[in-house]
Every structure is written in C-alpha cells, then in structure tokens.
Design a protein around this motif. Structure first.
Motif, PDB file in Angstrom:
ATOM      1  N   ASN A  96      -0.838   4.887  14.614  1.00 27.42           N
ATOM      2  CA  ASN A  96      -0.286   6.078  13.962  1.00 27.42           C
ATOM      3  C   ASN A  96       0.355   7.011  14.981  1.00 27.42           C
ATOM      4  O   ASN A  96       1.477   7.495  14.782  1.00 27.42           O
ATOM      5  CB  ASN A  96      -1.386   6.809  13.191  1.00 27.42           C
TER       6      ASN A  96
ATOM      7  N   GLY B 136       2.955   0.599   3.328  1.00 21.06           N
ATOM      8  CA  GLY B 136       2.521  -0.612   4.011  1.00 21.06           C
ATOM      9  C   GLY B 136       2.862  -1.868   3.237  1.00 21.06           C
ATOM     10  O   GLY B 136       2.821  -1.880   1.995  1.00 21.06           O
TER      11      GLY B 136
ATOM     12  N   LEU C 243      -4.843  -5.156   4.101  1.00 22.22           N
ATOM     13  CA  LEU C 243      -3.957  -3.993   4.168  1.00 22.22           C
ATOM     14  C   LEU C 243      -4.619  -2.765   3.553  1.00 22.22           C
ATOM     15  O   LEU C 243      -4.407  -1.640   4.014  1.00 22.22           O
ATOM     16  CB  LEU C 243      -2.637  -4.292   3.451  1.00 22.22           C
TER      17      LEU C 243
ATOM     18  N   LEU D 241       8.161   2.267   6.981  1.00 18.25           N
ATOM     19  CA  LEU D 241       7.458   1.097   6.448  1.00 18.25           C
ATOM     20  C   LEU D 241       6.762   0.368   7.590  1.00 18.25           C
ATOM     21  O   LEU D 241       7.376   0.075   8.619  1.00 18.25           O
ATOM     22  CB  LEU D 241       8.436   0.149   5.757  1.00 18.25           C
ATOM     23  N   VAL D 242       5.471   0.072   7.407  1.00 17.09           N
ATOM     24  CA  VAL D 242       4.714  -0.732   8.359  1.00 17.09           C
ATOM     25  C   VAL D 242       4.500  -2.111   7.736  1.00 17.09           C
ATOM     26  O   VAL D 242       3.875  -2.226   6.683  1.00 17.09           O
ATOM     27  CB  VAL D 242       3.347  -0.094   8.684  1.00 17.09           C
TER      28      VAL D 242
ATOM     29  N   TYR E  59       2.945   6.558   5.719  1.00 13.61           N
ATOM     30  CA  TYR E  59       3.714   5.311   5.669  1.00 13.61           C
ATOM     31  C   TYR E  59       3.464   4.542   4.370  1.00 13.61           C
ATOM     32  O   TYR E  59       2.414   4.668   3.745  1.00 13.61           O
ATOM     33  CB  TYR E  59       3.339   4.385   6.840  1.00 13.61           C
TER      34      TYR E  59
ATOM     35  N   HIS F 237       0.850  -1.198   0.000  1.00 17.17           N
ATOM     36  CA  HIS F 237       0.000   0.000   0.000  1.00 17.17           C
ATOM     37  C   HIS F 237       0.880   1.239   0.000  1.00 17.17           C
ATOM     38  O   HIS F 237       1.747   1.391   0.867  1.00 17.17           O
ATOM     39  CB  HIS F 237      -0.909   0.020   1.231  1.00 17.17           C
TER      40      HIS F 237
ATOM     41  N   ALA G 150       1.990  -6.148   3.626  1.00 14.10           N
ATOM     42  CA  ALA G 150       1.304  -7.216   4.354  1.00 14.10           C
ATOM     43  C   ALA G 150       1.614  -8.560   3.714  1.00 14.10           C
ATOM     44  O   ALA G 150       1.665  -8.676   2.480  1.00 14.10           O
ATOM     45  CB  ALA G 150      -0.202  -6.979   4.381  1.00 14.10           C
TER      46      ALA G 150
ATOM     47  N   TRP H  54       2.553  -5.321   8.118  1.00  9.48           N
ATOM     48  CA  TRP H  54       1.321  -5.683   8.816  1.00  9.48           C
ATOM     49  C   TRP H  54       1.069  -7.195   8.751  1.00  9.48           C
ATOM     50  O   TRP H  54       1.202  -7.810   7.698  1.00  9.48           O
ATOM     51  CB  TRP H  54       0.133  -4.947   8.198  1.00  9.48           C
TER      52      TRP H  54
ATOM     53  N   MET I  41      -4.325   0.342   6.284  1.00  4.53           N
ATOM     54  CA  MET I  41      -3.411   1.471   6.161  1.00  4.53           C
ATOM     55  C   MET I  41      -4.107   2.831   6.126  1.00  4.53           C
ATOM     56  O   MET I  41      -3.635   3.774   6.771  1.00  4.53           O
ATOM     57  CB  MET I  41      -2.512   1.294   4.940  1.00  4.53           C
TER      58      MET I  41
END
Length: 285
Positions: free
Chosen positions: A273, A124, A110, A96-97, A122, A83, A126, A99, A114
C-alpha cells in the motif's frame, strides 16, 4: 505517472467521424435547452447522463478498426475474483491491483489480501494459477503459460473496466512466491500495459531485454522482496535481478523480511500500500 497504457482510452482527432451518433446524440440532446430559451436552466437530471459502462462503450467505438486493441476479445474462462473498495465511488478512477497468489492457494485469497493492502484505495483482481499444487494452485512460467496469462489478463481487465471506473495508467501487478514470478513475467512481456509490479519471494527471470522492452520499462516501478533467512537463498537472486532491471531504467525498491511463510504477512501487504501510494501521490503532485 504519465506513461501510456494499453488500457488507456486516449483517441486521435477525427476518430469521431466513425461514430454512429445514435443513441448518443439523442441522450445529449435531451440536456440541451431549446434555442428559443433566453435563460439557460442551471440544473439537469443526473439520471440522463450516460453511465460509466456506456462511456467506455462509446470510447471503444471511437477506436474501431482492425488494429484496435478494443475489438471484442474472447471472454476468459479462467477462474478469478474481484474485490471492490469500501464505499466504492463510481466517479473516482481507482488504481487496479492484479494479484497473483502463492503456491497452494487460489484467487479466493484476494478477499483477505486486499483489506490488508487497503480497504479504500484500490480495486483488486485475482486470477487462479494454472497448475495444481496441494489443495490449491501455483503458476507456471513456460512460454505457453505466459501467453495464456497475457490473454486472460487482457480480457479480464478490459471487461472489468467496462463495469468499474479504473485508472488506466495505474494498473499494478503484485504477487507472492510463484505468483511473484508470474507478475514479473507479465511485466517484462507487456511493460506498456502496467505501472509496475510488487514481487514477494519470487524466482525472477534473468533474461536480456529487447530494445522495445528496455524502452517501455524505463521509469516503471518494481518492488522486490526477499527474506533474510539464509535457507531460502533468494536474496542473492533478488539483488541480481534488481541490478539488471535498474540498468534498464526501472525504479527499484527492495524489502527484506525475517518471515518466510507460505502467504504474505500483514506487514508485507501494508508495504505494498505504501509503495503504491508513493506513486499515486507523486503523479498527482
């Protein structure tokens, strides 16, 4: 945040001796005015600058060697989703997340997760859980499953870094349910790779840390979340895990929620967040 990261492209002086200057020398030579010019032109064609992916390729070349973490890796075939933030800016290094979805879901969630964390802040990533669960998947935390997950995350993050501008010291894990357990396992096995983890309603491993793990975990940030619903019984486990992590120098944050559903709520994602931005803003100041 100043801790080093596996995904960081720092390099030692002298590494440039191993670099093949072609075609890089040619590209940068185009930006250099002739020696006989007495006045330098203050403008240049931006299209002549190397792209982000070319820069990453260059830096990886500087790390060439048998022990380099940037040698080509087998491409992961685990299903995953990416994402991008709204109005993605290629010149900005995004956190970077990574998930990890809850039970019965998949990497496709995702797209809804997100935007509720942040539309802009960010990138994302997943991954899909490795065990079938209802209409979706869940996560196994056996030794073999964790080793496979480590390989897949390594491959996918490095591949994504070649395509998008990601801040190597701001890579965070986040998960819900068994996904939270997978995120914590990954942080405990490879603490040097990540800035921290946000774990919502997961069963957290209570295992002794090695000396190396304890050293790498120091000053990492972990957000632990449980429910006040007595039927779930995970609040006691969260407190025990928090104490163990805190003893290793981990900076622990906690959240308690009344809701106990099968997916993270908008409030939970908003809290992620705020938790992430606290770290990003503190590292800037």
């Amino acid at each position: 945040m100043t801790e080093r990261s596996f995904f960081n492209f720092d390099w030692e002086s002298g590494d440039s001796d191993r670099l093949d200057p072609t075609p890089w020398g040619r590209r940068f030579h185009d930006l250099t005015p002739p020696v006989e010019d007495s006045v330098l032109d203050g403008t240049f064609d931006e299209d002549q600058l190397p792209t982000h992916s070319e820069i990453i390729e260059l830096i990886e070349t500087l790390h060439a060697g048998e022990s380099s973490p940037f040698l080509p890796r087998p491409k992961s075939d685990r299903p995953h989703s990416v994402h991008l933030p709204e109005h993605y800016e290629a010149r900005y290094a995004y956190p970077l997340v990574v998930w990890f979805h809850g039970d019965g879901s998949s990497e496709e969630e995702l797209a809804s997760v997100m935007p509720n964390i942040s539309e802009r802040n960010y990138i994302g990533l997943a991954l899909r859980g490795d065990v079938r669960s209802g209409d979706g998947y869940r996560w196994s935390t056996t030794d073999e499953a964790v080793r496979e997950l480590i390989d897949d995350v390594e491959s996918l993050v490095l591949s994504l870094r070649r395509e998008r501008h990601i801040h190597s010291e701001r890579i965070y894990l986040a998960g819900f349910g068994s996904g939270a357990s997978a995120a914590m396992e990954l942080l405990l096995h490879k603490p040097e790779w990540f800035g921290g983890a946000a774990c919502f309603y997961g069963s957290l491993p209570l295992v002794p840390f090695s000396q190396r793990q304890a050293h790498e975990l120091r000053d990492k940030r972990v957000l632990l979340a449980a429910t006040t619903n007595a039927r779930s019984g995970n609040a006691r486990g969260l407190i025990a895990a928090g104490r163990l992590l805190n003893a290793s120098g981990v900076r622990i944050g906690t959240r308690f929620y009344q809701d106990y559903g099968t997916a993270p709520t908008v409030k939970m994602l908003s809290d992620i967040n705020h938790w992430l931005m606290d770290d990003v803003c503190s590292s800037v100041t």
